[in-house]
Design an enzyme around this catalytic site. Structure first.
Site, PDB file in Angstrom:
ATOM      1  N   CYS A   2       0.826  -1.205   0.000  1.00 44.27           N
ATOM      2  CA  CYS A   2       0.000   0.000   0.000  1.00 44.27           C
ATOM      3  C   CYS A   2       0.865   1.262   0.000  1.00 44.27           C
ATOM      4  CB  CYS A   2      -0.876   0.029   1.241  1.00 44.27           C
ATOM      5  SG  CYS A   2      -1.673  -1.537   1.551  1.00 44.27           S
ATOM      6  N   ARG A  27       2.292   1.127  -6.032  1.00 45.91           N
ATOM      7  CA  ARG A  27       2.398   0.257  -4.864  1.00 45.91           C
ATOM      8  C   ARG A  27       1.125  -0.557  -4.633  1.00 45.91           C
ATOM      9  NH1 ARG A  27       6.516   2.030  -1.454  1.00 45.91           N
ATOM     10  NH2 ARG A  27       5.511   1.045   0.313  1.00 45.91           N
ATOM     11  N   TRP A  74      -3.354  -2.293  -1.508  1.00 42.99           N
ATOM     12  CA  TRP A  74      -3.001  -3.545  -2.176  1.00 42.99           C
ATOM     13  C   TRP A  74      -3.372  -4.609  -1.167  1.00 42.99           C
ATOM     14  CZ3 TRP A  74       0.201  -7.789  -2.466  1.00 42.99           C
ATOM     15  CH2 TRP A  74       0.424  -8.273  -3.763  1.00 42.99           C
ATOM     16  N   ASN A  98       0.247   0.735   5.994  1.00 41.64           N
ATOM     17  CA  ASN A  98       0.916  -0.103   5.002  1.00 41.64           C
ATOM     18  C   ASN A  98       1.639  -1.196   5.775  1.00 41.64           C
ATOM     19  OD1 ASN A  98       2.538  -1.214   3.022  1.00 41.64           O
ATOM     20  ND2 ASN A  98       4.031   0.459   3.109  1.00 41.64           N
ATOM     21  N   GLY A  99       1.430  -2.460   5.409  1.00 41.99           N
ATOM     22  CA  GLY A  99       2.122  -3.553   6.092  1.00 41.99           C
ATOM     23  C   GLY A  99       1.144  -4.574   6.626  1.00 41.99           C
ATOM     24  N   GLU A 484      25.382 -18.771   1.392  1.00 40.24           N
ATOM     25  CA  GLU A 484      25.024 -17.403   1.005  1.00 40.24           C
ATOM     26  C   GLU A 484      25.831 -16.386   1.829  1.00 40.24           C
ATOM     27  OE1 GLU A 484      23.677 -15.945  -1.316  1.00 40.24           O
ATOM     28  OE2 GLU A 484      22.895 -14.021  -0.635  1.00 40.24           O
ATOM     29  N   LYS A 488      28.166 -13.708   0.054  1.00 45.11           N
ATOM     30  CA  LYS A 488      27.970 -12.256   0.243  1.00 45.11           C
ATOM     31  C   LYS A 488      29.266 -11.611   0.723  1.00 45.11           C
ATOM     32  CE  LYS A 488      24.771 -10.925  -1.252  1.00 45.11           C
ATOM     33  NZ  LYS A 488      24.207 -12.020  -1.934  1.00 45.11           N
ATOM     34  N   GLU A 491      31.857 -11.498  -2.090  1.00 45.20           N
ATOM     35  CA  GLU A 491      31.558 -10.591  -3.197  1.00 45.20           C
ATOM     36  C   GLU A 491      31.848  -9.139  -2.860  1.00 45.20           C
ATOM     37  OE1 GLU A 491      27.797 -11.403  -5.381  1.00 45.20           O
ATOM     38  OE2 GLU A 491      26.860 -11.640  -3.443  1.00 45.20           O
ATOM     39  N   HIS A 507      35.335 -33.202   8.617  1.00 49.09           N
ATOM     40  CA  HIS A 507      35.861 -33.882   7.429  1.00 49.09           C
ATOM     41  C   HIS A 507      36.793 -32.977   6.632  1.00 49.09           C
ATOM     42  CE1 HIS A 507      33.268 -37.257   8.223  1.00 49.09           C
ATOM     43  NE2 HIS A 507      32.238 -36.420   8.339  1.00 49.09           N
ATOM     44  N   LYS A 606      25.600  -6.995 -12.285  1.00 49.68           N
ATOM     45  CA  LYS A 606      24.273  -7.292 -11.742  1.00 49.68           C
ATOM     46  C   LYS A 606      23.586  -8.365 -12.568  1.00 49.68           C
ATOM     47  CE  LYS A 606      20.818  -6.707  -9.025  1.00 49.68           C
ATOM     48  NZ  LYS A 606      21.030  -7.451  -7.770  1.00 49.68           N
TER      49      LYS A 606
HETATM   50  C1  G6P Z   1      25.137 -12.131 -10.642  1.00 49.49           C
HETATM   51  C2  G6P Z   1      24.725 -11.273  -9.458  1.00 49.49           C
HETATM   52  C3  G6P Z   1      24.198 -12.150  -8.326  1.00 49.49           C
HETATM   53  C4  G6P Z   1      23.047 -13.014  -8.840  1.00 49.49           C
HETATM   54  C5  G6P Z   1      23.471 -13.833 -10.058  1.00 49.49           C
HETATM   55  C6  G6P Z   1      22.291 -14.497 -10.726  1.00 49.49           C
HETATM   56  O1  G6P Z   1      26.247 -12.886 -10.294  1.00 49.49           O
HETATM   57  O2  G6P Z   1      25.835 -10.518  -8.996  1.00 49.49           O
HETATM   58  O3  G6P Z   1      23.735 -11.333  -7.262  1.00 49.49           O
HETATM   59  O4  G6P Z   1      22.633 -13.877  -7.810  1.00 49.49           O
HETATM   60  O5  G6P Z   1      24.065 -12.989 -11.046  1.00 49.49           O
HETATM   61  O6  G6P Z   1      21.497 -13.496 -11.290  1.00 49.49           O
HETATM   62  P1  G6P Z   1      19.954 -13.647 -11.567  1.00 49.49           P
HETATM   63  O7  G6P Z   1      19.564 -12.342 -12.173  1.00 49.49           O
HETATM   64  O8  G6P Z   1      19.807 -14.790 -12.541  1.00 49.49           O
HETATM   65  O9  G6P Z   1      19.285 -13.939 -10.284  1.00 49.49           O
END
Ligand code: G6P
Length: 611
Positions: A2, A27, A74, A98-99, A484, A488, A491, A507, A606
């Site tokens: 919303c 929204r 929404w 909103n929420g 993950e 993160k 990266e 192991h 990206k």
């Molecule tokens: C790139 C981005 C990651 C993403 C991956 C897959 O490596 O830096 O953040 O997870 O691509 O991208 P996608 O758009 O397919 O989720």
């Protein structure tokens, strides 16, 4: 989700509220409403459908008040009807929200017991009654809001108008965005509230954002921010021209930080799209493939963080739907050229919907008579277009290269899919579905709560910034989350990090443990918590430095030193979505302490549209 607006103006505000709502229509647009004070009395106009219906309604019955609030909805709880449209009002108070208010049922029962009458099926209406109830108990409007806010569980932004209070507007935020605008020039003395600054851009270029837990008291003579402890605080004023607002970082230094903080809202929005929150059921906006009950297996392919979302989902598809899952990174899958059974179902996960390897797998699967289901964030993407079913994550544009909110929205949607398959395959019954849906509905609020650990995480990150390597451990769905966490950190901070299944420690990776190696353990209080604890003992016995992220308490007889990030208590099924928050924050703050550019890490892109 919303959109909300509030204005204390110098003349009639209904027109300006509509103008701002138009900018928030992206929204939500299933119904809309506005309330103003007409000679001190609350008056409302509401309408189902798009804003133009409300505009027609206002043309027929105008409002002339100089103080008002507005909303574009929404629907989450209750159908998009006029009676469910905001503002909700009760003669004393009018609110727009909103929420999601998670504990609305308990509060509604309590308030009904005190004689309050409810007119809608929404969770939001309870807020208006809660404030009114506190005022009936003798509190001023400001004190009533301050006393009531701690009782609301969930993720929300609110704007509140009071009967007889022409110079008072209150806003509050916890997990959903809210910004204050300050009129200048011709509009000096006017003050505004909005879900985003873009909505207020026609009136001002001067803003201050609320932080989670804040509420704000607006009058034409001044604006006062209060924090979660009801203490006065200053919030940074900034000037942003409209062009800058189009891709706006808000009051965050980086898009990544903004996107981390948006998660309670966008996850709630995604859940609301795939669940019927009032009925407590999964409600997919598309039909599952006809043979869902007979499906022998599900194949998943994706890259990067999207692949990790698939790894988490494997646990859910197997647990809730007893559906065997094959999952592989797309770049391997495509060249392995796996045999695929005719008529099978293949699931692709991608934020961009353009990743070259994932797209190639999609085309390979299609050529091998697979039904294609994809989870994508960009609705116009190639993958969305080429799939039989494109299930959209409603994360909004993700600008930071390292995926954050797209990941948790993927998880939220995949959880809904797993439950839908579970029902279709007769593995879970209606009562179990309702229980799991309730657990999912609690997730946005828990994420908002988890955000409050940020100062603690920042302090830990200061130390982590000196590490050469970091090890992440977890079991169950926390294992992919450990992957993950390591991804993160690598990266965006360039620190070498590894994610491991906690049981695999002995192991191999245990050989790395010494006084210098930070070991981050993701351990929600689930059925394998005690086993993870044993792995912690193994690290402690070798002098390793433990950082434990958990909602359980560490037993008194634990022999080692542990630095803990204490998470909100939760049912463990969907903990991966909530625990993603500290995992992302650790990476972000470590990178910032190291002076790295969290939004645009070196060498990364990206959207990877090449092999
Ligand atoms: C790139 C981005 C990651 C993403 C991956 C897959 O490596 O830096 O953040 O997870 O691509 O991208 P996608 O758009 O397919 O989720």
């Amino acid at each position: 989700m919303c959109g909300i607006v509030g204005i204390l103006g110098r003349g009639p505000v209904a027109g300006s509220i509509i103008e701002a709502l138009k900018r928030l229509e992206y929204r939500g647009y299933d119904s809309a409403g506005i309330a103003t004070l007409e000679n001190g009395h609350l008056a409302r106009r509401r309408a189902a459908g798009k804003l133009k219906t409300l505009e027609a309604c206002l043309a027929a019955e105008p409002l002339s008040g100089a103080s008002g609030i507005g909303h574009t909805r929404w629907a989450t709880h209750g159908r998009p009807t006029e009676s469910n449209a905001h503002p909700h009002a009760n003669g004393k108070v009018a609110i727009v929200h909103n929420g999601i208010i998670e504990n609305f049922r308990e509060l509604r029962e309590e308030l009904r017991g005190k004689g309050h009458k409810f007119e809608s099926d929404t969770d939001s209406e309870v807020v208006a009654h809660l404030f009114a109830d506190a005022m009936e108990g003798g509190l001023s409007p400001v004190d009533a809001v301050a006393a009531s806010l701690p009782r609301l569980k969930g993720a929300f932004a609110l704007a509140v108008l009071f009967e007889g209070e022409d110079d008072l507007l209150i806003g509050a935020r916890d997990g959903a965005p809210l910004v204050v605008g300050f009129g200048n020039g011709e509009r000096a003395g006017e003050v505004y509230l909005g879900s985003d600054a873009l909505a207020l851009a026609p009136f001002t270029d001067e803003f201050a954002y609320l932080e989670d837990g804040d509420f704000v008291i607006l009058s034409r003579h001044g604006v006062e921010f209060r924090d979660t402890h009801n203490q006065r605080v200053e919030r940074h004023h900034m000037r942003s021209p409209v062009s800058a607002l189009l891709v706006d970082k808000g009051n965050y230094r980086h898009f990544m930080a903004k996107e981390i903080h948006e998660q309670p809202e966008v996850v709630a929005r995604t859940l609301a799209h795939y669940l019927d929150m009032s009925a407590g059921t999964v409600a997919l906006p598309f039909a599952l493939p006809a043979d869902a009950a007979q499906l022998p297996r599900l194949t998943i392919a994706a890259c990067g963080t999207a692949y990790i979302a698939g790894l988490v989902a494997r646990y859910w598809f197997e647990r809730f739907a007893r559906l065997p899952v094959d999952i592989e990174v797309a770049s391997e899958f495509r060249y392995r050229e796996p045999p695929m059974e005719r008529g099978g179902l293949t699931l692709f996960i991608s934020q961009s919907g353009e990743t070259a390897d994932t797209l190639a797998c999609l085309r390979y699967a299609k050529a091998h008579d697979q039904k294609i289901l994809s989870v994508v964030n960009v609705p116009t993407s190639t993958m969305a277009r080429e799939s039989d079913i494109a299930a959209l994550t409603l994360a909004g544009p993700e600008i930071g290269v390292a995926s954050t909110k797209a990941f948790t929205c993927q998880l939220a949607l995949l959880a809904c899919l797993a439950l839908a398959f579970g029902r279709a395959r007769g593995v879970i019954d209606a009562a179990q579905e309702a229980k799991y849906v309730a657990e999912l509905m609690a997730v946005p609020g828990l994420m908002a709560e988890a955000m409050k650990r940020e100062p603690r995480i920042e302090a830990l990150a200061r130390d982590l910034a000196r590490a050469r390597d970091v090890l992440y451990l977890g079991r169950g769905t926390s294992y992919p989350l450990a992957l993950e966490g390591a991804l993160k950190l690598k990266e965006i901070s360039y620190i070498h990090a590894e994610g491991y299944a906690a049981g695999e420690l002995k192991h191999g990776p245990i050989a790395l443990v010494d006084n210098d190696l930070p070991v981050i353990i993701l351990a929600p209080h689930d059925n394998v918590f005690d086993k993870t604890l044993s792995n912690m003992q193994e690290v402690a016995a070798r002098g390793g430095r433990l950082i434990l992220i958990t909602d359980a308490s560490v037993p008194g007889d634990f022999s080692g030193e542990v630095e803990a990030i204490t998470m909100p208590k939760m049912a463990p099924n969907f903990s991966a979505i909530v625990y993603a928050v500290p995992v992302q924050m650790i990476a972000y703050h470590t990178a910032i302490f190291m002076g790295k550019d969290a939004d645009q890490p070196r060498n990364l892109a990206k959207s990877v549209t090449v092999e």
